[in-house]
Design an enzyme around this catalytic site. Structure first.
Site, PDB file in Angstrom:
ATOM      1  N   ARG A   1     -48.450 -37.504  84.813  1.00 51.00           N
ATOM      2  CA  ARG A   1     -47.482 -37.115  83.342  1.00 51.00           C
ATOM      3  C   ARG A   1     -46.142 -36.401  84.163  1.00 51.00           C
ATOM      4  O   ARG A   1     -45.463 -35.728  83.148  1.00 51.00           O
ATOM      5  CB  ARG A   1     -48.023 -36.743  82.593  1.00 51.00           C
ATOM      6  CG  ARG A   1     -49.033 -37.596  81.855  1.00 51.00           C
ATOM      7  CD  ARG A   1     -49.410 -37.371  80.176  1.00 51.00           C
ATOM      8  NE  ARG A   1     -50.427 -38.324  79.824  1.00 51.00           N
ATOM      9  CZ  ARG A   1     -51.779 -37.938  80.203  1.00 51.00           C
ATOM     10  NH1 ARG A   1     -52.528 -36.939  80.361  1.00 51.00           N
ATOM     11  NH2 ARG A   1     -52.700 -38.721  79.704  1.00 51.00           N
TER      12      ARG A   1
ATOM     13  N   LYS B   1     -31.643 -40.199  87.903  1.00 54.90           N
ATOM     14  CA  LYS B   1     -32.158 -41.352  87.335  1.00 54.90           C
ATOM     15  C   LYS B   1     -33.294 -42.063  88.624  1.00 54.90           C
ATOM     16  O   LYS B   1     -32.848 -41.878  89.873  1.00 54.90           O
ATOM     17  CB  LYS B   1     -31.026 -42.494  87.538  1.00 54.90           C
ATOM     18  CG  LYS B   1     -30.033 -42.477  86.171  1.00 54.90           C
ATOM     19  CD  LYS B   1     -29.152 -43.633  86.255  1.00 54.90           C
ATOM     20  CE  LYS B   1     -28.069 -43.485  85.288  1.00 54.90           C
ATOM     21  NZ  LYS B   1     -27.026 -44.689  85.377  1.00 54.90           N
TER      22      LYS B   1
ATOM     23  N   GLU C   1     -18.400 -44.124  96.882  1.00 51.75           N
ATOM     24  CA  GLU C   1     -18.774 -43.492  95.818  1.00 51.75           C
ATOM     25  C   GLU C   1     -18.135 -42.275  95.677  1.00 51.75           C
ATOM     26  O   GLU C   1     -17.831 -41.737  94.756  1.00 51.75           O
ATOM     27  CB  GLU C   1     -20.183 -43.155  95.799  1.00 51.75           C
ATOM     28  CG  GLU C   1     -21.075 -44.535  95.671  1.00 51.75           C
ATOM     29  CD  GLU C   1     -21.203 -45.222  94.321  1.00 51.75           C
ATOM     30  OE1 GLU C   1     -20.656 -44.714  93.304  1.00 51.75           O
ATOM     31  OE2 GLU C   1     -21.745 -46.478  94.490  1.00 51.75           O
TER      32      GLU C   1
ATOM     33  N   LYS D   1     -19.923 -35.318  89.707  1.00 52.88           N
ATOM     34  CA  LYS D   1     -21.370 -35.977  89.100  1.00 52.88           C
ATOM     35  C   LYS D   1     -22.106 -34.986  88.036  1.00 52.88           C
ATOM     36  O   LYS D   1     -22.387 -35.460  86.944  1.00 52.88           O
ATOM     37  CB  LYS D   1     -22.320 -36.686  90.070  1.00 52.88           C
ATOM     38  CG  LYS D   1     -23.370 -37.346  89.530  1.00 52.88           C
ATOM     39  CD  LYS D   1     -23.999 -38.565  90.286  1.00 52.88           C
ATOM     40  CE  LYS D   1     -24.844 -39.056  89.485  1.00 52.88           C
ATOM     41  NZ  LYS D   1     -25.642 -40.192  89.959  1.00 52.88           N
TER      42      LYS D   1
ATOM     43  N   GLU E   1     -26.914 -41.235  79.458  1.00 50.40           N
ATOM     44  CA  GLU E   1     -26.031 -42.441  79.460  1.00 50.40           C
ATOM     45  C   GLU E   1     -26.038 -42.944  78.075  1.00 50.40           C
ATOM     46  O   GLU E   1     -26.079 -44.121  77.874  1.00 50.40           O
ATOM     47  CB  GLU E   1     -26.585 -43.410  80.508  1.00 50.40           C
ATOM     48  CG  GLU E   1     -25.018 -44.370  80.836  1.00 50.40           C
ATOM     49  CD  GLU E   1     -25.455 -45.088  82.036  1.00 50.40           C
ATOM     50  OE1 GLU E   1     -25.846 -44.637  83.145  1.00 50.40           O
ATOM     51  OE2 GLU E   1     -24.996 -46.407  82.065  1.00 50.40           O
TER      52      GLU E   1
ATOM     53  N   ARG F   1     -21.470 -40.971  80.458  1.00 45.35           N
ATOM     54  CA  ARG F   1     -21.987 -41.221  81.835  1.00 45.35           C
ATOM     55  C   ARG F   1     -21.771 -42.571  82.627  1.00 45.35           C
ATOM     56  O   ARG F   1     -21.848 -42.735  83.767  1.00 45.35           O
ATOM     57  CB  ARG F   1     -23.654 -40.980  82.113  1.00 45.35           C
ATOM     58  CG  ARG F   1     -24.402 -41.003  83.448  1.00 45.35           C
ATOM     59  CD  ARG F   1     -25.727 -40.543  83.524  1.00 45.35           C
ATOM     60  NE  ARG F   1     -26.183 -40.592  84.699  1.00 45.35           N
ATOM     61  CZ  ARG F   1     -27.379 -39.935  85.222  1.00 45.35           C
ATOM     62  NH1 ARG F   1     -27.916 -39.124  84.529  1.00 45.35           N
ATOM     63  NH2 ARG F   1     -27.839 -40.388  86.656  1.00 45.35           N
TER      64      ARG F   1
ATOM     65  N   ASN G   1     -19.924 -45.888  86.649  1.00 45.69           N
ATOM     66  CA  ASN G   1     -20.136 -47.149  86.792  1.00 45.69           C
ATOM     67  C   ASN G   1     -18.585 -47.915  87.288  1.00 45.69           C
ATOM     68  O   ASN G   1     -18.491 -49.136  87.165  1.00 45.69           O
ATOM     69  CB  ASN G   1     -20.776 -48.135  85.965  1.00 45.69           C
ATOM     70  CG  ASN G   1     -22.528 -47.515  85.732  1.00 45.69           C
ATOM     71  OD1 ASN G   1     -22.777 -47.598  86.951  1.00 45.69           O
ATOM     72  ND2 ASN G   1     -22.680 -47.395  84.698  1.00 45.69           N
TER      73      ASN G   1
ATOM     74  N   HIS H   1     -18.385 -50.971  89.090  1.00 48.50           N
ATOM     75  CA  HIS H   1     -19.457 -51.525  89.282  1.00 48.50           C
ATOM     76  C   HIS H   1     -19.768 -52.923  88.648  1.00 48.50           C
ATOM     77  O   HIS H   1     -20.654 -53.694  88.892  1.00 48.50           O
ATOM     78  CB  HIS H   1     -20.855 -50.615  88.573  1.00 48.50           C
ATOM     79  CG  HIS H   1     -20.969 -49.642  89.617  1.00 48.50           C
ATOM     80  ND1 HIS H   1     -20.088 -48.540  89.939  1.00 48.50           N
ATOM     81  CD2 HIS H   1     -22.085 -48.836  90.169  1.00 48.50           C
ATOM     82  CE1 HIS H   1     -20.381 -47.667  91.048  1.00 48.50           C
ATOM     83  NE2 HIS H   1     -21.595 -47.707  91.168  1.00 48.50           N
TER      84      HIS H   1
ATOM     85  N   HIS I   1     -21.503 -55.165  90.954  1.00 45.69           N
ATOM     86  CA  HIS I   1     -22.711 -55.984  90.685  1.00 45.69           C
ATOM     87  C   HIS I   1     -22.857 -57.321  90.822  1.00 45.69           C
ATOM     88  O   HIS I   1     -23.711 -58.106  91.552  1.00 45.69           O
ATOM     89  CB  HIS I   1     -23.308 -55.459  89.494  1.00 45.69           C
ATOM     90  CG  HIS I   1     -23.979 -53.970  89.517  1.00 45.69           C
ATOM     91  ND1 HIS I   1     -23.809 -53.187  88.521  1.00 45.69           N
ATOM     92  CD2 HIS I   1     -24.366 -53.280  90.058  1.00 45.69           C
ATOM     93  CE1 HIS I   1     -24.400 -52.229  88.544  1.00 45.69           C
ATOM     94  NE2 HIS I   1     -24.445 -52.340  89.824  1.00 45.69           N
TER      95      HIS I   1
ATOM     96  N   HIS J   1     -24.242 -52.140  98.642  1.00 49.97           N
ATOM     97  CA  HIS J   1     -24.026 -51.547  97.253  1.00 49.97           C
ATOM     98  C   HIS J   1     -22.471 -50.939  97.204  1.00 49.97           C
ATOM     99  O   HIS J   1     -21.529 -51.518  96.572  1.00 49.97           O
ATOM    100  CB  HIS J   1     -24.685 -50.679  96.819  1.00 49.97           C
ATOM    101  CG  HIS J   1     -24.629 -50.112  95.507  1.00 49.97           C
ATOM    102  ND1 HIS J   1     -24.303 -51.116  94.217  1.00 49.97           N
ATOM    103  CD2 HIS J   1     -24.225 -48.992  94.922  1.00 49.97           C
ATOM    104  CE1 HIS J   1     -24.064 -50.447  93.207  1.00 49.97           C
ATOM    105  NE2 HIS J   1     -24.042 -48.868  93.622  1.00 49.97           N
TER     106      HIS J   1
END
Ligand code: NAD
Ligand code: GLY
Length: 356
Positions: A119, A141, A183, A225, A235, A239, A243, A246, A250, A263
């Site tokens: 956990r 993340k 980035e 960041k 988010e 946040r 993106n 993106h 994507h 990416h």
């Protein structure tokens, strides 16, 4: 050495950025640690494994190694299970610490393993790609992929420290540097126009990994960041500006097949498209769009998207996580250094696609 602090409800931690930090990572191992599990892949272990093992062993703690296969296709539940097998076979307990040595793939899966094992045990990110140093290791993340979607199974789980050695970037392929720089310049576009200008003035030093420029760019990216995730860890709003580029990016990755473009390369091109959309929707001046185009070209990312039917673009972009009730939403720049997230109608998106 620069130190950036991240403060979120889920945890506060330092990011140490300096050349040669790999040899000193034991400084971040908590005193009460029972066992350290070093998770990495064979590519990175061959380059830096012995050095990192030696540094970790200097803490006097027991160190066990867990190697996972290299590649995005292994960021899945089978590899996660193999990590749990190794942690259990080596009898790690709740005072154990995971050290994730690698790019975003190793960092994301190791962080998720740390979030789940017993956990939740502590973990330290030691990112070795530029993308992971300026993005994936910061902000908590963690995830694995599911056959039905990328990063679909995961958790917000903050590390206890991020240890960045800028010299490890010297063994990265050139394309990976360009992808990571996409980035870096993104942070300037969305939050700091002065940093964007600094990047534009320093592209030669950045692409050739000069120490001074790399140290500053990585540190400033982590600071920017950290500012965003400290205000919105999960988010729920702000946040999402991370993106920028993106939604288009994507679509490029999914449409070409993952791995065809890196990416960051897709995001680089996507930022040019998002800049054109910003000009159309919220008046971003043409000279700012041109600055973005110039910068993406200067860092070595593609500037021309694939030539697809507009309906295909719309379809691919509909898979984006920002889509709400079937309506496409984009991060847009009213001016350089400022960003908003807003819905844009399909006709306007198609008008912008026609420019490419
Ligand atoms: P990666 O982890 O696959 O690394 C790219 C390649 O470089 C790999 O083959 C790796 O073994 C190799 N490598 C790593 N360090 C090296 C070094 N110093 N020298 C030589 N080779 C080296 O790719 P990535 O771009 O770092 O990460 C991509 C992943 O990050 C994706 O899974 C993506 O979903 C995830 N990501 C996560 C976040 C987040 O916030 N958690 C953000 C962005 C991306
Ligand atoms: N890479 C986007 C984020 O961390 O939110």
């Amino acid at each position: 050495m620069s130190v950036v602090h991240v403060n979120t409800p889920g945890g506060s931690y330092p990011i140490h950025v300096t050349a040669g930090r790999l040899d000193r990572i034991a400084e971040s191992i908590p005193n009460d640690t029972t066992t350290i599990a070093l998770i990495t892949n064979p590519t990175i272990f061959n380059l830096y494994g012995e050095r990192v093992l030696k540094a970790l062993q200097s803490s006097g703690k027991k160190v066990v190694q867990v190697q996972i296969p290299d590649g995005e296709q292994h960021k899945n539940s089978q590899t996660l299970d193999a990590i749990f097998d190794a942690l259990l076979q080596n009898r790690l307990d709740r005072k154990a610490v995971i050290v994730a040595l690698g790019g975003g793939v190793v960092g994301d899966i190791s962080g998720f393993a740390a979030a789940c094992f017993m956990r939740g045990i502590r973990f330290i990110q030691v990112p070795t790609t530029l993308l992971s140093q300026v993005d994936s290791s910061v902000g908590g993340k963690t995830a694995i992929n599911h056959p039905l979607g990328k990063n679909m199974i995961g958790a917000f789980y903050q590390p206890t420290a991020v240890e960045i050695d800028i010299h490890v970037l010297k063994t990265l392929p050139k394309r990976e540097i360009s992808a990571g720089l996409a980035e870096v310049i993104k942070y300037g576009m969305i939050t700091d126009a002065d940093f964007l200008d600094w990047c534009l003035a320093n592209t030669a030093g950045l692409t050739s990994l000069q120490d001074t420029q790399t140290q500053y760019a990585v540190t400033r990216s982590c600071e920017l960041k950290a500012l965003v995730v400290s205000q919105d860890e999960r988010e729920s709003g702000l946040r999402a500006i991370l993106n920028f580029g993106h939604t288009f990016g994507h679509a490029i990755e999914a449409g070409l097949g993952y791995g065809e473009w890196l990416h960051g390369e897709a995001v680089g091109c996507g930022m040019i498209m998002a800049a054109e959309l910003s000009a159309e929707v919220c008046g971003l001046p043409e000279q700012s769009v041109q600055k973005i185009r110039d910068l993406v070209a200067a860092i070595g990312c593609p500037t021309a998207p694939p030539k697809w039917d507009h309906d295909r673009w719309i379809d691919l972009m509909g898979l984006d996580k920002k889509t709400e009730g079937g309506q496409l939403r984009f991060v847009l720049l009213p001016e350089l250094g400022k960003s908003v997230v807003q819905a844009v109608d399909v006709a306007t998106v198609k008008k912008v696609l026609a420019k490419f």
